[in-house]
Write a protein that holds these residues in place. Structure first.
Motif, PDB file in Angstrom:
ATOM      1  N   CYS A   1      29.680 -35.979  10.991  1.00 36.74           N
ATOM      2  CA  CYS A   1      29.654 -37.389  11.405  1.00 36.74           C
ATOM      3  C   CYS A   1      30.970 -37.743  12.099  1.00 36.74           C
ATOM      4  CB  CYS A   1      29.442 -38.290  10.196  1.00 36.74           C
ATOM      5  SG  CYS A   1      29.286 -40.026  10.609  1.00 36.74           S
TER       6      CYS A   1
ATOM      7  N   CYS B   1      31.065 -41.722   8.448  1.00 38.88           N
ATOM      8  CA  CYS B   1      31.331 -41.007   7.189  1.00 38.88           C
ATOM      9  C   CYS B   1      32.830 -40.840   6.926  1.00 38.88           C
ATOM     10  CB  CYS B   1      30.619 -39.668   7.159  1.00 38.88           C
ATOM     11  SG  CYS B   1      28.833 -39.872   7.145  1.00 38.88           S
TER      12      CYS B   1
ATOM     13  N   HIS C   1      21.993 -42.502   9.799  1.00 40.15           N
ATOM     14  CA  HIS C   1      21.781 -42.650   8.359  1.00 40.15           C
ATOM     15  C   HIS C   1      22.231 -44.001   7.841  1.00 40.15           C
ATOM     16  CE1 HIS C   1      26.091 -42.033   7.366  1.00 40.15           C
ATOM     17  NE2 HIS C   1      26.087 -41.269   8.441  1.00 40.15           N
TER      18      HIS C   1
HETATM   19 NI    NI Z   1      27.965 -40.618   8.984  1.00 41.19          NI
END
Ligand code: NI
Length: 213
Positions: free
Chosen positions: A83, A87, A173
Protein backbone atom coordinates in the motif's frame (compact mmCIF):
# COMPACT_ATOMS: atom_id res chain seq x y z
CA UNK A 1 -43.08 36.23 -37.34
CA UNK A 2 -43.34 32.64 -38.50
CA UNK A 3 -39.59 32.38 -38.66
CA UNK A 4 -39.12 33.65 -35.10
CA UNK A 5 -41.82 31.25 -33.91
CA UNK A 6 -40.05 28.32 -35.51
CA UNK A 7 -36.79 29.52 -34.01
CA UNK A 8 -38.47 29.66 -30.62
CA UNK A 9 -39.63 26.08 -31.15
CA UNK A 10 -36.12 25.01 -32.06
CA UNK A 11 -34.77 26.70 -28.93
CA UNK A 12 -37.46 25.02 -26.87
CA UNK A 13 -36.56 21.64 -28.39
CA UNK A 14 -32.91 22.19 -27.62
CA UNK A 15 -33.76 23.20 -24.04
CA UNK A 16 -35.88 20.10 -23.54
CA UNK A 17 -33.03 18.04 -24.94
CA UNK A 18 -30.59 19.58 -22.47
CA UNK A 19 -32.99 18.99 -19.56
CA UNK A 20 -33.55 15.39 -20.67
CA UNK A 21 -29.81 14.73 -21.00
CA UNK A 22 -29.14 16.30 -17.60
CA UNK A 23 -31.87 14.10 -16.10
CA UNK A 24 -30.41 10.96 -17.64
CA UNK A 25 -26.96 12.03 -16.45
CA UNK A 26 -28.13 12.64 -12.88
CA UNK A 27 -30.07 9.37 -12.81
CA UNK A 28 -27.01 7.53 -14.01
CA UNK A 29 -24.83 9.22 -11.41
CA UNK A 30 -27.33 8.41 -8.66
CA UNK A 31 -27.43 4.77 -9.72
CA UNK A 32 -23.63 4.60 -9.83
CA UNK A 33 -23.46 6.31 -6.46
CA UNK A 34 -25.90 3.88 -4.88
CA UNK A 35 -24.41 0.70 -6.32
CA UNK A 36 -20.82 1.68 -5.55
CA UNK A 37 -19.81 -0.14 -2.34
CA UNK A 38 -19.08 2.20 0.57
CA UNK A 39 -15.59 1.28 1.79
CA UNK A 40 -16.33 2.70 5.24
CA UNK A 41 -19.79 1.86 6.59
CA UNK A 42 -21.19 3.89 9.50
CA UNK A 43 -20.45 2.93 13.12
CA UNK A 44 -24.07 1.85 13.59
CA UNK A 45 -24.02 -0.38 10.53
CA UNK A 46 -20.78 -1.87 11.80
CA UNK A 47 -21.90 -2.44 15.40
CA UNK A 48 -24.99 -4.34 14.31
CA UNK A 49 -23.23 -6.65 11.91
CA UNK A 50 -19.55 -7.13 12.79
CA UNK A 51 -18.38 -10.45 14.20
CA UNK A 52 -14.71 -10.02 15.02
CA UNK A 53 -13.75 -13.62 14.21
CA UNK A 54 -10.66 -14.79 12.30
CA UNK A 55 -8.19 -17.67 12.12
CA UNK A 56 -4.93 -16.62 10.46
CA UNK A 57 -1.13 -16.86 10.71
CA UNK A 58 0.97 -14.33 12.57
CA UNK A 59 4.04 -12.77 10.99
CA UNK A 60 6.12 -15.26 13.00
CA UNK A 61 4.21 -18.20 11.50
CA UNK A 62 2.01 -19.07 14.50
CA UNK A 63 -1.70 -19.76 14.12
CA UNK A 64 -3.79 -17.07 15.80
CA UNK A 65 -7.52 -16.54 16.11
CA UNK A 66 -9.68 -13.93 17.82
CA UNK A 67 -9.73 -16.24 20.88
CA UNK A 68 -5.92 -15.94 21.09
CA UNK A 69 -6.34 -12.27 22.03
CA UNK A 70 -9.34 -12.54 24.37
CA UNK A 71 -8.82 -10.35 27.43
CA UNK A 72 -7.10 -7.61 25.43
CA UNK A 73 -8.38 -4.56 23.59
CA UNK A 74 -7.70 -4.98 19.87
CA UNK A 75 -6.92 -2.26 17.35
CA UNK A 76 -7.56 -4.04 14.04
CA UNK A 77 -6.49 -2.54 10.74
CA UNK A 78 -6.87 -4.26 7.36
CA UNK A 79 -4.49 -3.51 4.50
CA UNK A 80 -1.52 -4.72 2.51
CA UNK A 81 2.23 -4.28 2.57
CA UNK A 82 2.44 -2.77 -0.94
CA UNK A 83 0.00 0.00 0.00
CA UNK A 84 1.52 3.33 -1.04
CA UNK A 85 -0.06 5.62 1.56
CA UNK A 86 -3.15 4.63 3.56
CA UNK A 87 -1.64 1.61 5.33
CA UNK A 88 1.69 3.27 6.19
CA UNK A 89 -0.25 6.28 7.54
CA UNK A 90 -2.59 4.10 9.61
CA UNK A 91 0.21 1.95 10.99
CA UNK A 92 2.34 4.99 11.83
CA UNK A 93 -0.64 6.39 13.77
CA UNK A 94 -1.14 3.08 15.60
CA UNK A 95 2.58 2.99 16.42
CA UNK A 96 2.33 6.51 17.90
CA UNK A 97 -0.74 5.47 19.90
CA UNK A 98 1.25 2.59 21.43
CA UNK A 99 4.14 4.93 22.26
CA UNK A 100 1.78 7.45 23.84
CA UNK A 101 0.04 4.80 25.94
CA UNK A 102 3.34 3.30 27.11
CA UNK A 103 2.83 0.80 29.96
CA UNK A 104 -0.90 1.71 29.99
CA UNK A 105 -1.14 0.08 26.58
CA UNK A 106 -0.16 -3.40 27.75
CA UNK A 107 -3.79 -4.49 27.45
CA UNK A 108 -3.96 -3.17 23.87
CA UNK A 109 -2.96 -5.40 20.96
CA UNK A 110 -2.69 -3.83 17.49
CA UNK A 111 -3.34 -6.26 14.61
CA UNK A 112 -2.62 -5.61 10.94
CA UNK A 113 -4.59 -8.08 8.79
CA UNK A 114 -3.57 -8.49 5.15
CA UNK A 115 -6.21 -8.44 2.41
CA UNK A 116 -3.49 -9.31 -0.15
CA UNK A 117 -2.44 -12.85 0.79
CA UNK A 118 -0.99 -13.43 -2.69
CA UNK A 119 1.92 -11.09 -1.95
CA UNK A 120 1.76 -10.84 1.85
CA UNK A 121 3.57 -13.91 3.14
CA UNK A 122 4.32 -14.06 6.88
CA UNK A 123 7.89 -12.94 6.01
CA UNK A 124 6.64 -9.90 4.07
CA UNK A 125 4.31 -9.06 6.97
CA UNK A 126 7.15 -9.40 9.50
CA UNK A 127 9.33 -6.99 7.57
CA UNK A 128 6.49 -4.51 7.13
CA UNK A 129 5.01 -4.37 10.65
CA UNK A 130 8.41 -4.34 12.36
CA UNK A 131 9.20 -1.14 10.48
CA UNK A 132 6.40 0.54 12.45
CA UNK A 133 6.26 -0.88 15.98
CA UNK A 134 7.37 -4.06 17.79
CA UNK A 135 3.92 -4.43 19.37
CA UNK A 136 2.05 -4.68 16.04
CA UNK A 137 1.22 -8.25 14.97
CA UNK A 138 0.79 -8.89 11.25
CA UNK A 139 -1.75 -11.52 10.23
CA UNK A 140 -2.14 -13.21 6.87
CA UNK A 141 -3.25 -16.60 5.57
CA UNK A 142 -4.82 -18.56 2.75
CA UNK A 143 -7.11 -16.60 0.41
CA UNK A 144 -10.22 -18.19 1.95
CA UNK A 145 -9.13 -17.45 5.54
CA UNK A 146 -8.45 -13.81 4.69
CA UNK A 147 -11.78 -13.54 2.85
CA UNK A 148 -13.60 -15.02 5.87
CA UNK A 149 -11.93 -12.56 8.27
CA UNK A 150 -12.75 -9.59 6.04
CA UNK A 151 -16.36 -10.77 5.69
CA UNK A 152 -16.76 -11.10 9.47
CA UNK A 153 -15.42 -7.56 9.97
CA UNK A 154 -17.53 -6.28 7.04
CA UNK A 155 -14.32 -5.14 5.40
CA UNK A 156 -14.45 -4.34 1.69
CA UNK A 157 -11.42 -5.04 -0.47
CA UNK A 158 -10.85 -5.41 -4.16
CA UNK A 159 -7.96 -6.13 -6.47
CA UNK A 160 -7.43 -3.33 -9.01
CA UNK A 161 -5.25 -3.87 -12.08
CA UNK A 162 -2.55 -1.19 -12.17
CA UNK A 163 0.45 -1.52 -14.46
CA UNK A 164 2.55 0.86 -12.35
CA UNK A 165 2.21 -1.26 -9.17
CA UNK A 166 4.37 -4.27 -8.24
CA UNK A 167 2.97 -7.45 -9.92
CA UNK A 168 0.63 -5.21 -11.96
CA UNK A 169 -2.05 -4.67 -9.34
CA UNK A 170 -2.99 -2.75 -6.24
CA UNK A 171 -5.75 -3.23 -3.65
CA UNK A 172 -8.62 -1.02 -2.56
CA UNK A 173 -9.77 -1.60 0.98
CA UNK A 174 -11.68 -0.35 4.00
CA UNK A 175 -9.48 2.09 5.90
CA UNK A 176 -11.14 2.17 9.34
CA UNK A 177 -9.27 1.02 12.44
CA UNK A 178 -11.57 -1.25 14.48
CA UNK A 179 -11.66 -1.26 18.27
CA UNK A 180 -12.59 -4.68 19.70
CA UNK A 181 -13.21 -5.11 23.44
CA UNK A 182 -11.64 -7.81 25.68
CA UNK A 183 -14.69 -10.04 25.12
CA UNK A 184 -14.18 -9.92 21.36
CA UNK A 185 -17.02 -7.50 20.61
CA UNK A 186 -16.76 -4.66 18.13
CA UNK A 187 -16.83 -1.28 19.91
CA UNK A 188 -16.17 1.46 17.35
CA UNK A 189 -14.16 2.43 14.29
CA UNK A 190 -11.46 5.10 14.19
CA UNK A 191 -10.52 6.82 10.97
CA UNK A 192 -7.02 5.89 9.77
CA UNK A 193 -6.44 9.65 9.60
CA UNK A 194 -7.53 10.25 13.23
CA UNK A 195 -4.75 11.71 15.35
CA UNK A 196 -2.81 9.40 17.65
CA UNK A 197 -3.75 11.72 20.56
CA UNK A 198 -7.46 11.24 19.89
CA UNK A 199 -7.17 7.45 19.66
CA UNK A 200 -4.89 7.25 22.73
CA UNK A 201 -7.32 9.42 24.76
CA UNK A 202 -10.25 7.27 23.67
CA UNK A 203 -8.36 4.10 24.62
CA UNK A 204 -7.30 5.50 28.01
CA UNK A 205 -10.94 6.18 28.86
CA UNK A 206 -11.83 2.64 27.83
CA UNK A 207 -8.95 1.11 29.77
CA UNK A 208 -10.06 2.99 32.90
CA UNK A 209 -13.52 1.50 32.50
CA UNK A 210 -15.21 4.80 31.79
CA UNK A 211 -18.06 4.18 29.39
CA UNK A 212 -17.59 7.27 27.28
CA UNK A 213 -15.34 6.69 24.27
NI1 NI B 1 -3.69 0.39 2.32
Amino acid sequence: MRRSLSRLRTVRHILWGVILLAGVGLGGFELWHRTRPDPNPTAQEMASSIVANFTLSTHTGATASDATYRGRWLLVFFGFTHCPDVCPTGLATIAQVMDELGPEGEAVQPLFISIDPERDTPEAMAEFVSAFHPRIVGLTGATEAVAAAAKNFRVYYERVEDASSPNGYTMEHTTSIYLIDPEGRFVKPYSYSATSEDIADSLRRKLKGKGQI
